[in-house]
Design a protein around this motif. Sequence first.
Motif, PDB file in Angstrom:
ATOM      1  N   ARG A   1       0.820  -1.206   0.000  1.00 18.06           N
ATOM      2  CA  ARG A   1       0.000   0.000   0.000  1.00 18.06           C
ATOM      3  C   ARG A   1       0.858   1.261   0.000  1.00 18.06           C
ATOM      4  O   ARG A   1       0.547   2.232  -0.699  1.00 18.06           O
ATOM      5  CB  ARG A   1      -0.933  -0.002   1.211  1.00 18.06           C
ATOM      6  CG  ARG A   1      -1.993   1.077   1.143  1.00 18.06           C
ATOM      7  CD  ARG A   1      -3.081   0.840   2.151  1.00 18.06           C
ATOM      8  NE  ARG A   1      -2.656   1.140   3.514  1.00 18.06           N
ATOM      9  CZ  ARG A   1      -3.421   0.974   4.578  1.00 18.06           C
ATOM     10  NH1 ARG A   1      -4.644   0.470   4.452  1.00 18.06           N
ATOM     11  NH2 ARG A   1      -2.990   1.271   5.787  1.00 18.06           N
ATOM     12  N   ALA A   2       1.929   1.261   0.750  1.00 16.78           N
ATOM     13  CA  ALA A   2       2.793   2.448   0.817  1.00 16.78           C
ATOM     14  C   ALA A   2       3.363   2.779  -0.557  1.00 16.78           C
ATOM     15  O   ALA A   2       3.384   3.947  -0.974  1.00 16.78           O
ATOM     16  CB  ALA A   2       3.905   2.227   1.832  1.00 16.78           C
ATOM     17  N   ASP A   3       3.840   1.764  -1.280  1.00 13.57           N
ATOM     18  CA  ASP A   3       4.397   1.999  -2.613  1.00 13.57           C
ATOM     19  C   ASP A   3       3.323   2.489  -3.582  1.00 13.57           C
ATOM     20  O   ASP A   3       3.573   3.378  -4.405  1.00 13.57           O
ATOM     21  CB  ASP A   3       5.037   0.717  -3.157  1.00 13.57           C
ATOM     22  CG  ASP A   3       6.392   0.430  -2.533  1.00 13.57           C
ATOM     23  OD1 ASP A   3       6.936   1.335  -1.869  1.00 13.57           O
ATOM     24  OD2 ASP A   3       6.899  -0.693  -2.704  1.00 13.57           O
TER      25      ASP A   3
ATOM     26  N   PHE B   1       0.585   4.162  -2.938  1.00 14.58           N
ATOM     27  CA  PHE B   1       0.222   5.545  -2.656  1.00 14.58           C
ATOM     28  C   PHE B   1       1.331   6.504  -3.064  1.00 14.58           C
ATOM     29  O   PHE B   1       1.061   7.582  -3.594  1.00 14.58           O
ATOM     30  CB  PHE B   1      -0.080   5.713  -1.161  1.00 14.58           C
ATOM     31  CG  PHE B   1      -1.448   5.237  -0.753  1.00 14.58           C
ATOM     32  CD1 PHE B   1      -2.046   4.151  -1.369  1.00 14.58           C
ATOM     33  CD2 PHE B   1      -2.141   5.865   0.253  1.00 14.58           C
ATOM     34  CE1 PHE B   1      -3.299   3.706  -1.001  1.00 14.58           C
ATOM     35  CE2 PHE B   1      -3.401   5.438   0.644  1.00 14.58           C
ATOM     36  CZ  PHE B   1      -3.978   4.350   0.014  1.00 14.58           C
ATOM     37  N   ALA B   2       2.560   6.120  -2.829  1.00 16.21           N
ATOM     38  CA  ALA B   2       3.681   7.029  -3.071  1.00 16.21           C
ATOM     39  C   ALA B   2       4.017   7.190  -4.546  1.00 16.21           C
ATOM     40  O   ALA B   2       4.623   8.206  -4.925  1.00 16.21           O
ATOM     41  CB  ALA B   2       4.912   6.535  -2.309  1.00 16.21           C
TER      42      ALA B   2
ATOM     43  N   ALA C   1      -3.667  10.660   7.386  1.00 15.72           N
ATOM     44  CA  ALA C   1      -2.373   9.972   7.403  1.00 15.72           C
ATOM     45  C   ALA C   1      -2.067   9.343   6.053  1.00 15.72           C
ATOM     46  O   ALA C   1      -0.936   9.431   5.548  1.00 15.72           O
ATOM     47  CB  ALA C   1      -2.368   8.916   8.503  1.00 15.72           C
ATOM     48  N   ALA C   2      -3.070   8.716   5.444  1.00 14.24           N
ATOM     49  CA  ALA C   2      -2.857   8.100   4.135  1.00 14.24           C
ATOM     50  C   ALA C   2      -2.573   9.153   3.069  1.00 14.24           C
ATOM     51  O   ALA C   2      -1.673   8.985   2.225  1.00 14.24           O
ATOM     52  CB  ALA C   2      -4.078   7.267   3.749  1.00 14.24           C
TER      53      ALA C   2
ATOM     54  N   ALA D   1      -1.228  11.960   3.394  1.00 17.33           N
ATOM     55  CA  ALA D   1       0.096  12.546   3.575  1.00 17.33           C
ATOM     56  C   ALA D   1       1.178  11.752   2.862  1.00 17.33           C
ATOM     57  O   ALA D   1       2.290  12.249   2.661  1.00 17.33           O
ATOM     58  CB  ALA D   1       0.419  12.652   5.062  1.00 17.33           C
ATOM     59  N   THR D   2       0.858  10.511   2.458  1.00 16.11           N
ATOM     60  CA  THR D   2       1.856   9.643   1.816  1.00 16.11           C
ATOM     61  C   THR D   2       1.705   9.571   0.309  1.00 16.11           C
ATOM     62  O   THR D   2       2.505   8.907  -0.351  1.00 16.11           O
ATOM     63  CB  THR D   2       1.760   8.211   2.384  1.00 16.11           C
ATOM     64  OG1 THR D   2       0.540   7.592   1.948  1.00 16.11           O
ATOM     65  CG2 THR D   2       1.815   8.225   3.905  1.00 16.11           C
ATOM     66  N   VAL D   3       0.664  10.218  -0.268  1.00 17.65           N
ATOM     67  CA  VAL D   3       0.460  10.090  -1.709  1.00 17.65           C
ATOM     68  C   VAL D   3       1.467  10.936  -2.464  1.00 17.65           C
ATOM     69  O   VAL D   3       2.030  11.900  -1.935  1.00 17.65           O
ATOM     70  CB  VAL D   3      -0.980  10.474  -2.122  1.00 17.65           C
ATOM     71  CG1 VAL D   3      -2.012   9.633  -1.387  1.00 17.65           C
ATOM     72  CG2 VAL D   3      -1.238  11.962  -1.914  1.00 17.65           C
ATOM     73  N   LYS D   4       1.673  10.582  -3.698  1.00 14.92           N
ATOM     74  CA  LYS D   4       2.539  11.350  -4.579  1.00 14.92           C
ATOM     75  C   LYS D   4       1.984  12.768  -4.708  1.00 14.92           C
ATOM     76  O   LYS D   4       0.793  12.946  -4.979  1.00 14.92           O
ATOM     77  CB  LYS D   4       2.586  10.671  -5.949  1.00 14.92           C
ATOM     78  CG  LYS D   4       3.513  11.329  -6.945  1.00 14.92           C
ATOM     79  CD  LYS D   4       3.535  10.498  -8.233  1.00 14.92           C
ATOM     80  CE  LYS D   4       4.472  11.120  -9.256  1.00 14.92           C
ATOM     81  NZ  LYS D   4       4.540  10.291 -10.497  1.00 14.92           N
TER      82      LYS D   4
ATOM     83  N   ARG E   1      -1.554  18.992  -1.742  1.00  9.60           N
ATOM     84  CA  ARG E   1      -1.064  17.618  -1.706  1.00  9.60           C
ATOM     85  C   ARG E   1      -1.740  16.776  -2.768  1.00  9.60           C
ATOM     86  O   ARG E   1      -1.103  15.985  -3.463  1.00  9.60           O
ATOM     87  CB  ARG E   1      -1.326  17.026  -0.320  1.00  9.60           C
ATOM     88  CG  ARG E   1      -0.728  15.630  -0.122  1.00  9.60           C
ATOM     89  CD  ARG E   1       0.762  15.726   0.084  1.00  9.60           C
ATOM     90  NE  ARG E   1       1.433  14.452  -0.113  1.00  9.60           N
ATOM     91  CZ  ARG E   1       2.745  14.273   0.046  1.00  9.60           C
ATOM     92  NH1 ARG E   1       3.499  15.295   0.402  1.00  9.60           N
ATOM     93  NH2 ARG E   1       3.303  13.108  -0.160  1.00  9.60           N
TER      94      ARG E   1
END
Length: 342
Positions: free
Chosen positions: A195-197, A199-200, A222-223, A225-228, A255
């Motif tokens: 999931r982290a990859d 989103f990023a 929180a999620a 904040a991690t998006v590209k 963001r």
Amino acid sequence: MTAPKIVVTSRVHAETLADLEGRGRIVVNRDGTPWPAARLAEEIRDAAAVMAFMTDRIDAAAVAAAPALRIVSCALKGHDNFDAEACARAGVWVSIVPDLLTVPTAELTVGLIIGLARHVPAGDRHVRGGAFAGWRPELYGTGLQGSRIGIIGMGAIGRAIAERLAGFGADLAYWDRRPADDAVGFAPGLRRLDRADLFATSDILVVALPLTDGTLHLIDRAALATVKPGALLVNPARGSVVDEAAVADALAAGRLGGYAADVFEMEDWARPDRPRGIDPRLLADRDRTLFTPHLGSAVARVRLAIEREAAANIIDVLEGRAPRGAVNRPDAAALGLRAGTA
């Protein structure tokens, strides 16, 4: 013996009512406006069957007050508004229409992606506003070819979305708690990321998850904040999977680059704390949002097919069979008692 009462809580096609004709006494909400909870409870109190829709909620108390009720036939796929476990304990079937909404929802999702990514609403306003004098270097957007599109959830709708996006030349990836290796057959090149990859690295994120306790506000501050930075978010699934206030904040902060949705938190009736409207900041941000009024299954022939499938589930139960779209298994003793009251 008194004919069983069949309640249809929303306006439906004549063909649907014809399917139910002769099966019992049919009561239909013909107003086009959902019944308030008290009216719904009153109507189902002596009913044997109810055809229910997205705007309804039937909980344990409502079922307990309806001793003749044998089936809640949902004319939809998501059924979090209906307490299937309480129904099972009371001897009441809950059925859904699992497949007919998948393709039209996936089609609309592609439209939302393109509309948001290519600034279609802003372009339409520009032309209609009289300012268009011919081509100018403006309203540059995001093309699908070469973009990474990350699909959050790879169930039936996620797969249908991936299948329809496969021809656009996008880099397709997904996250799901369980691998869906067979989904590659729908979309060659589709890859599972954590999931982290996802989103990023995704230029466009698409929500394709049902609403459960585990997915409520999965897309939160929180999620996000991690998006590209500048990524687009598209939600054709369920409103409350996304925290709309957090989306408004992420848009304001730059963001997120845009948000498109066909579903909204205010529609999720099972949430006592649901917002009673769409965040006004989202409605005001006309250049970076694109909204449709829950049109996922709003295809005429599909809606008719959904209604008739829901009617078929009712007929199954009234004729003593398990409904084909059952999502619960009623207690046998309680089921027998209710069948005896119909």
